[in-house]
Design a protein around this motif. Structure first.
Motif, PDB file in Angstrom:
ATOM      1  N   ARG A   7      -2.747   5.499  -7.696  1.00 34.93           N
ATOM      2  CA  ARG A   7      -2.139   5.352  -6.377  1.00 34.93           C
ATOM      3  C   ARG A   7      -3.191   4.924  -5.345  1.00 34.93           C
ATOM      4  N   ILE A   8      -4.350   5.555  -5.408  1.00 33.80           N
ATOM      5  CA  ILE A   8      -5.437   5.202  -4.486  1.00 33.80           C
ATOM      6  C   ILE A   8      -5.893   3.773  -4.749  1.00 33.80           C
ATOM      7  N   ARG A   9      -6.050   3.425  -6.021  1.00 27.06           N
ATOM      8  CA  ARG A   9      -6.442   2.057  -6.374  1.00 27.06           C
ATOM      9  C   ARG A   9      -5.417   1.052  -5.842  1.00 27.06           C
ATOM     10  N   GLY A  10      -4.138   1.390  -5.901  1.00 23.07           N
ATOM     11  CA  GLY A  10      -3.089   0.512  -5.392  1.00 23.07           C
ATOM     12  C   GLY A  10      -3.188   0.290  -3.888  1.00 23.07           C
ATOM     13  N   VAL A  11      -3.519   1.343  -3.153  1.00 24.02           N
ATOM     14  CA  VAL A  11      -3.701   1.212  -1.701  1.00 24.02           C
ATOM     15  C   VAL A  11      -4.875   0.284  -1.415  1.00 24.02           C
ATOM     16  N   LEU A  12      -5.970   0.489  -2.119  1.00 22.73           N
ATOM     17  CA  LEU A  12      -7.154  -0.346  -1.912  1.00 22.73           C
ATOM     18  C   LEU A  12      -6.897  -1.790  -2.343  1.00 22.73           C
ATOM     19  N   ALA A  13      -6.143  -1.964  -3.405  1.00 19.73           N
ATOM     20  CA  ALA A  13      -5.825  -3.319  -3.878  1.00 19.73           C
ATOM     21  C   ALA A  13      -5.005  -4.083  -2.845  1.00 19.73           C
ATOM     22  N   LEU A  18      -2.831   6.824   4.744  1.00 18.03           N
ATOM     23  CA  LEU A  18      -2.292   6.920   3.382  1.00 18.03           C
ATOM     24  C   LEU A  18      -3.316   7.533   2.434  1.00 18.03           C
ATOM     25  N   LEU A  19      -4.549   7.061   2.513  1.00 16.01           N
ATOM     26  CA  LEU A  19      -5.594   7.569   1.634  1.00 16.01           C
ATOM     27  C   LEU A  19      -5.915   9.031   1.925  1.00 16.01           C
ATOM     28  N   ALA A  59       0.834  -1.209   0.000  1.00 18.19           N
ATOM     29  CA  ALA A  59       0.000   0.000   0.000  1.00 18.19           C
ATOM     30  C   ALA A  59       0.866   1.256   0.000  1.00 18.19           C
ATOM     31  N   ARG A  60       1.911   1.247   0.808  1.00 19.58           N
ATOM     32  CA  ARG A  60       2.810   2.414   0.856  1.00 19.58           C
ATOM     33  C   ARG A  60       3.532   2.623  -0.471  1.00 19.58           C
ATOM     34  N   GLU A  61       3.951   1.529  -1.094  1.00 16.67           N
ATOM     35  CA  GLU A  61       4.611   1.636  -2.398  1.00 16.67           C
ATOM     36  C   GLU A  61       3.672   2.255  -3.418  1.00 16.67           C
ATOM     37  N   ALA A  62       2.413   1.826  -3.398  1.00 20.59           N
ATOM     38  CA  ALA A  62       1.431   2.391  -4.321  1.00 20.59           C
ATOM     39  C   ALA A  62       1.194   3.866  -4.024  1.00 20.59           C
ATOM     40  N   ALA A  63       1.065   4.211  -2.758  1.00 22.08           N
ATOM     41  CA  ALA A  63       0.774   5.594  -2.372  1.00 22.08           C
ATOM     42  C   ALA A  63       1.905   6.542  -2.712  1.00 22.08           C
TER      43      ALA A  63
END
Length: 188
Positions: A81-87, A128-129, A67-71
């Protein structure tokens, strides 16, 4: 080397969890799965509860790292980036609920052993979000923390949908159309 052995203990604990659940798993089960004596397992964990807490922490930490990597992927648009955190959250939940009915115990925020780990994980995702929505300039009618809550509610709903992974992209895109201003969708 000690970390490798701890990983073996946690892997064995996970295997036992999938088969028996937390309550029915014993230290002997974990040792047997590893092919070592029970006293060898005690070199790495204090007891069964400690093994399962460390296992839960490891799984949640791995998901939080994703999640942090995506954010923080600054080359990606905010929506991605938000989708990555949720994923990261959805992937953790789907993996644990898919492996066995018992593994879902590791996700229970009310569980005595794992509740604080689960709660901290969700709080970190919320943070993060919220930060992403603050950077992306959410509409004045919605606070970044509220936008984060809406996204967490979306992913919680997708966790029980049979094709939640497939729906994450379109659902997130639809939701973010209203939560992010149009220029923010393509902004980096």
């Amino acid at each position: 080397m000690a970390t490798d052995r701890l990983d073996e203990v946690l892997d064995a604990a996970y295997d036992c969890l999938t088969r028996y659940g937390v309550r029915r798993t014993t230290m002997d089960d974990i040792a047997l799965r590893m092919g070592v004596s029970r006293s060898a397992v005690y070199q790495y964990v204090r007891n069964k509860d400690d093994a399962f807490r460390q296992l839960a922490a490891r799984l949640h930490t791995q998901a939080l790292r994703r999640a942090r990597e995506a954010a923080t992927a600054e080359d990606a648009p905010y929506a991605a980036r938000i989708r990555g955190v949720l994923a990261a959250k959805l992937d953790l939940v789907r993996r644990l609920t898919g492996d066995s009915p018992h593994t879902a115990e590791l996700l229970d925020e009310k569980a005595r052993l794992f509740g604080d780990i689960c709660g901290t994980f969700t709080a970190e995702l919320r943070h993060l979000l919220t930060a992403l929505f603050a950077q992306a300039d959410t509409p004045a009618t919605l606070e970044p923390a509220e936008a984060a809550e809406v996204c967490l509610a979306l992913v919680t709903g997708l966790e029980s949908a049979p094709d939640g992974e497939r729906l994450l992209g379109p659902a997130t895109d639809a939701l973010l159309t209203g939560l992010l201003s149009t220029p923010a969708l393509s902004r980096r």
